[in-house]
Motif scaffolding. Structure first.
Motif, mmCIF file in Angstrom:
data_model
loop_
_atom_site.group_PDB
_atom_site.id
_atom_site.type_symbol
_atom_site.label_atom_id
_atom_site.label_comp_id
_atom_site.label_asym_id
_atom_site.label_seq_id
_atom_site.Cartn_x
_atom_site.Cartn_y
_atom_site.Cartn_z
ATOM 1 N N LEU A 181 57.741 29.596 67.312
ATOM 2 C CA LEU A 181 56.449 29.202 66.751
ATOM 3 C C LEU A 181 56.407 27.679 66.687
ATOM 4 O O LEU A 181 57.397 27.038 66.353
ATOM 5 C CB LEU A 181 56.258 29.793 65.352
ATOM 6 C CG LEU A 181 56.070 31.311 65.277
ATOM 7 C CD1 LEU A 181 56.186 31.787 63.831
ATOM 8 C CD2 LEU A 181 54.728 31.718 65.868
ATOM 9 N N SER A 182 55.259 27.120 67.014
ATOM 10 C CA SER A 182 55.147 25.665 67.064
ATOM 11 C C SER A 182 54.257 25.156 65.936
ATOM 12 O O SER A 182 53.032 25.361 65.950
ATOM 13 C CB SER A 182 54.567 25.219 68.410
ATOM 14 O OG SER A 182 54.313 23.823 68.401
ATOM 15 N N MET A 183 54.870 24.491 64.983
ATOM 16 C CA MET A 183 54.111 23.900 63.887
ATOM 17 C C MET A 183 53.251 22.751 64.387
ATOM 18 O O MET A 183 52.101 22.587 63.958
ATOM 19 C CB MET A 183 55.058 23.414 62.793
ATOM 20 C CG MET A 183 54.364 22.826 61.571
ATOM 21 S SD MET A 183 53.344 24.023 60.661
ATOM 22 C CE MET A 183 54.628 24.946 59.789
ATOM 23 N N SER A 184 53.775 21.954 65.303
ATOM 24 C CA SER A 184 53.011 20.809 65.802
ATOM 25 C C SER A 184 51.748 21.279 66.536
ATOM 26 O O SER A 184 50.668 20.694 66.377
ATOM 27 C CB SER A 184 53.871 19.936 66.710
ATOM 28 O OG SER A 184 54.424 20.693 67.767
ATOM 29 N N ASN A 185 51.858 22.352 67.334
ATOM 30 C CA ASN A 185 50.675 22.868 68.022
ATOM 31 C C ASN A 185 49.634 23.376 67.029
ATOM 32 O O ASN A 185 48.425 23.179 67.218
ATOM 33 C CB ASN A 185 51.056 23.990 68.985
ATOM 34 C CG ASN A 185 51.751 23.472 70.230
ATOM 35 O OD1 ASN A 185 51.741 22.265 70.506
ATOM 36 N ND2 ASN A 185 52.369 24.371 70.983
ATOM 37 N N PHE A 186 50.111 24.029 65.975
ATOM 38 C CA PHE A 186 49.160 24.505 64.965
ATOM 39 C C PHE A 186 48.429 23.328 64.323
ATOM 40 O O PHE A 186 47.204 23.364 64.142
ATOM 41 C CB PHE A 186 49.865 25.315 63.873
ATOM 42 C CG PHE A 186 49.017 25.479 62.637
ATOM 43 C CD1 PHE A 186 47.970 26.378 62.618
ATOM 44 C CD2 PHE A 186 49.234 24.681 61.509
ATOM 45 C CE1 PHE A 186 47.148 26.498 61.506
ATOM 46 C CE2 PHE A 186 48.426 24.790 60.398
ATOM 47 C CZ PHE A 186 47.371 25.710 60.391
ATOM 48 N N LEU A 187 49.166 22.282 63.957
ATOM 49 C CA LEU A 187 48.552 21.143 63.281
ATOM 50 C C LEU A 187 47.537 20.433 64.170
ATOM 51 O O LEU A 187 46.454 20.043 63.709
ATOM 52 C CB LEU A 187 49.637 20.163 62.831
ATOM 53 C CG LEU A 187 50.581 20.662 61.725
ATOM 54 C CD1 LEU A 187 51.705 19.656 61.497
ATOM 55 C CD2 LEU A 187 49.825 20.918 60.427
ATOM 56 N N ILE A 188 47.870 20.277 65.443
ATOM 57 C CA ILE A 188 46.942 19.625 66.366
ATOM 58 C C ILE A 188 45.666 20.449 66.486
ATOM 59 O O ILE A 188 44.543 19.924 66.460
ATOM 60 C CB ILE A 188 47.587 19.441 67.755
ATOM 61 C CG1 ILE A 188 48.826 18.526 67.653
ATOM 62 C CG2 ILE A 188 46.570 18.874 68.735
ATOM 63 C CD1 ILE A 188 48.526 17.143 67.150
#
Length: 500
Positions: A181-188
Motif C-alpha cells: 500500500l502506498s501512503m504517498s500515492n494516497f496523499l497525492i
C-alpha cells in the motif's frame, strides 16, 4: 452542570476575556519563528473527551478552540487503499473491532517488532462501516462510547467540517509499503480535493518519497521525533543522533515535532530541569518547533501544580522562546493559554469581578493550613484565605483542616500515637485528636501534604510534602492583616462537646 456545559461556558470566557485583554498585551511579537501566535493542534479532535478521531471530537475541537485551530488526523490505510483517521494502525484499542471481527487478529512486524492485533490493512473501508470508535485511554470517560461513532475518511473530515487547518500524521509509512500500500500515492490523490496544511512522519524515507510531488503550494513537512533512544526505522539512527544535525532535517522538512521533554526535561522526581536550547537552535536552522504530549489528565511536572495552563505558558510564553505549536488532547486549554493568558503579567488589570478563596491555603503545593501554604495562596492571588479552627488540649485555637492529627501530620510515627481514642460522635474509627495534645506538643509534629488522588498514583509536590508549620489562629489573622492584596478571611468552626 454537565461537562459539555462547563466547556461551552469556557469557550465564551475565552473569546470575551481575549478581547478584554488585548490592550494589556505588549506590542513585541511572539518568539515563534514566524512571529505569529503558536498554533493549537487538536490531536484527533477533542480526544480528551470524545473518542479519538470521531466527527464529534473534531467538531467540538473547532467549537472550543482558537479560530485557526488545526485538526490532527492519524492517517491509516485500509486494505483497499482508503485513508482513514484513526489513532493507530492496530485498531484493537480504540474501536469495537474485536467484537465485530473476533477472528480478525493477526501478527505483523511493526518496526521490526512482532505485534498482535487487528490491523487496518486487513479490512476494507466497507468492512469498517460496522466498527465504532470508543475511548482509547481507559482512564477517560466512557460516556460517549455507545454513541455509534463511525470511522471517517480523510475526505469525510474535510467535507463535513471544512477546517481552517488540517494536519495529517503518517506514523507507519514503511509498514504500509511492506503490505503493498502506498501512503504517498494516497496523499497525492487526496490533495486534489482536500486542503492539507501539514504532513508529519517519524520516517526520513517517507519525506524522500514525497519530496517535490505537491508543487510549490503544497503542505508543510514536519519531521516527528520519537524518544531519543528509539531508532528511526529507515536510517537506523537514533532520534537523539538525528537531533544533533538539524541542518540535515532542514533538507527535507520545514519543522519538527518533538515530545515535551526535548524542550523542558524533567528529573526523576517529575520536577523541571533547565530548558534545552532546542527551540532556539531549530529556529536558527529555519525550522518551526511543534511539541506533542499535552493533555489535562496526565502527570505533568510538579512545578505546575497540576495546572495545564501553566504548563502551556512555559512553552509558549516564558520570555526566552516560544514553540510554534502545541499538540493537545484538550485544545480548549491550549487555546485559553495562547489567546487569553499569554503575555499577561501579575500587574495585569482585573477584568472579571470574582473572588478566589483558598482551601487550606495553597494545599496542593504545601501541607494545608501551614505558614507556607498561606504565603503561597496570597502570592498566587487568592482574595480570601481560610482557616478551619481546631483546639488544642490547653485551649489554643489553631488552623487545621482535620481534627484528627493522624490525617495531617506524622503523629502515627511518634510516641503520641498511644493517645489514640475512639470518639463515635466524630468518627467510627479511632483517631488522635487535637484536643488530646497541647499546642507545644502539636508544634513538634511534622505536617503532611494531602494527596486525595493517591489511588491513581497522583502525588502533590513531594519535595515539599513535609514543609511548613501549623500556625495559631492569632498568627493567621496577623498574616492576613499585613497582606495588602487580601480582601478578607474565612474562619470555619465546628462546635462539639469536645471543643466547646
Amino acid at each position: 452542570m454537565g461537562a459539555s456545559t462547563v466547556l461551552l461556558c469556557g469557550v465564551v470566557l475565552i473569546h470575551v476575556f481575549a478581547s478584554q485583554t488585548d490592550a494589556q498585551r505588549p506590542r513585541s511579537p511572539w518568539k515563534t519563528l514566524s512571529g505569529d501566535a503558536p498554533r493549537v493542534i487538536s490531536r484527533g479532535g477533542f480526544s480528551g473527551l470524545f473518542p479519538d478521531s470521531s466527527l464529534d471530537a473534531y467538531n467540538f475541537a473547532l467549537q472550543t478552540s482558537v479560530a485557526d485551530a488545526i485538526l490532527w488526523c492519524d492517517v491509516q490505510l485500509t486494505k483497499d487503499g482508503a485513508g482513514i483517521c484513526f489513532p493507530d494502525l492496530n485498531m484493537s484499542n480504540a474501536s469495537t473491532i474485536e467484537v465485530v471481527y473476533p477472528k480478525g487478529q493477526k501478527t505483523y512486524p511493526v518496526n521490526g517488532v512482532p505485534t498482535q492485533g487487528w490491523f487496518t490493512v486487513d479490512f476494507s473501508l466497507k468492512d469498517l462501516n460496522k466498527v465504532y470508535l470508543i475511548r482509547g485511554i481507559l482512564s477517560r470517560s466512557d460516556r460517549f462510547d455507545g454513541n455509534g461513532y463511525t470511522i471517517s475518511t480523510v475526505q469525510t473530515v474535510n467535507i463535513e467540517l471544512r477546517p481552517r487547518g488540517l494536519w495529517l500524521n503518517v506514523q507507519h509509512d514503511a509498514f504500509y509499503a511492506q503490505n503493498n500500500l502506498s501512503m504517498s500515492n494516497f496523499l497525492i490523490s487526496a490533495s486534489k480535493n482536500v486542503s492539507i496544511d501539514y504532513i508529519s512522519s517519524p520516517e526520513v524515507n517517507f519525506f524522500t518519497k514525497i519530496a517535490g510531488r505537491f508543487g510549490h503550494n503544497g503542505p508543510i513537512f514536519v519531521f516527528r521525533f520519537l524518544e531519543k533512544e528509539t531508532f528511526e526505522p529507515t536510517t537506523n539512527r537514533s532520534y537523539g543522533s538525528i537531533l544533533s544535525n538539524l541542518t540535515f532535517v532542514k533538507t527535507f522538512a520545514s519543522g519538527i515535532l518533538v515530545p515535551k521533554s526535548y524542550v523542558l526535561p524533567l528529573d526523576d522526581k517529575q520536577y523541571l530541569l533547565p530548558s534545552t536550547s532546542l527551540v532556539q537552535d531549530a529556529h536558527k536552522a529555519g525550522l518551526e518547533v511543534f511539541v506533542s504530549g499535552f493533555a489535562n489528565d496526565v502527570d505533568i511536572a510538579h512545578d505546575y501544580s497540576y495546572d495545564p495552563v501553566s504548563e502551556y505558558l512555559s512553552f509558549v510564553d516564558n520570555g526566552n522562546f516560544s514553540v510554534d505549536g502545541v499538540l493537545s488532547d484538550f485544545p480548549i486549554s491550549a487555546s485559553a493559554s495562547v489567546e487569553c493568558f499569554s503575555h499577561l503579567r501579575r500587574n495585569a488589570t482585573k477584568q472579571v469581578d470574582f473572588l478566589v478563596i483558598s482551601k487550606n491555603g495553597a494545599s496542593g503545593d504545601y501541607p494545608g493550613c501551614t505558614d507556607l501554604a498561606y504565603d503561597k495562596a496570597i502570592r498566587d492571588g487568592a482574595g480570601v484565605i481560610d482557616c478551619s479552627v481546631q483546639m488544642s488540649r490547653d485551649g489554643k485555637p489553631f488552623c487545621s483542616h482535620s481534627i484528627d492529627l493522624s490525617n495531617i501530620t506524622n503523629i502515627a510515627q511518634t510516641s503520641f500515637a498511644q493517645r489514640s481514642t475512639h470518639v463515635p460522635e466524630i468518627s467510627s474509627n479511632d483517631g488522635i485528636y487535637t484536643f488530646s495534645l497541647t499546642w507545644s506538643e502539636i508544634q513538634s509534629l511534622i505536617p503532611a501534604i494531602s494527596n486525595p488522588y493517591r489511588v491513581y498514583n497522583m502525588f502533590r509536590n513531594p519535595n515539599e510534602k513535609k514543609s511548613g508549620k501549623l500556625i495559631l489562629l492569632s498568627e493567621f489573622l496577623k498574616l492576613a492583616k499585613h497582606s495588602t492584596s487580601l480582601s478578607g478571611v474565612l474562619i470555619s468552626v465546628e462546635v462539639s462537646s469536645r471543643t466547646s
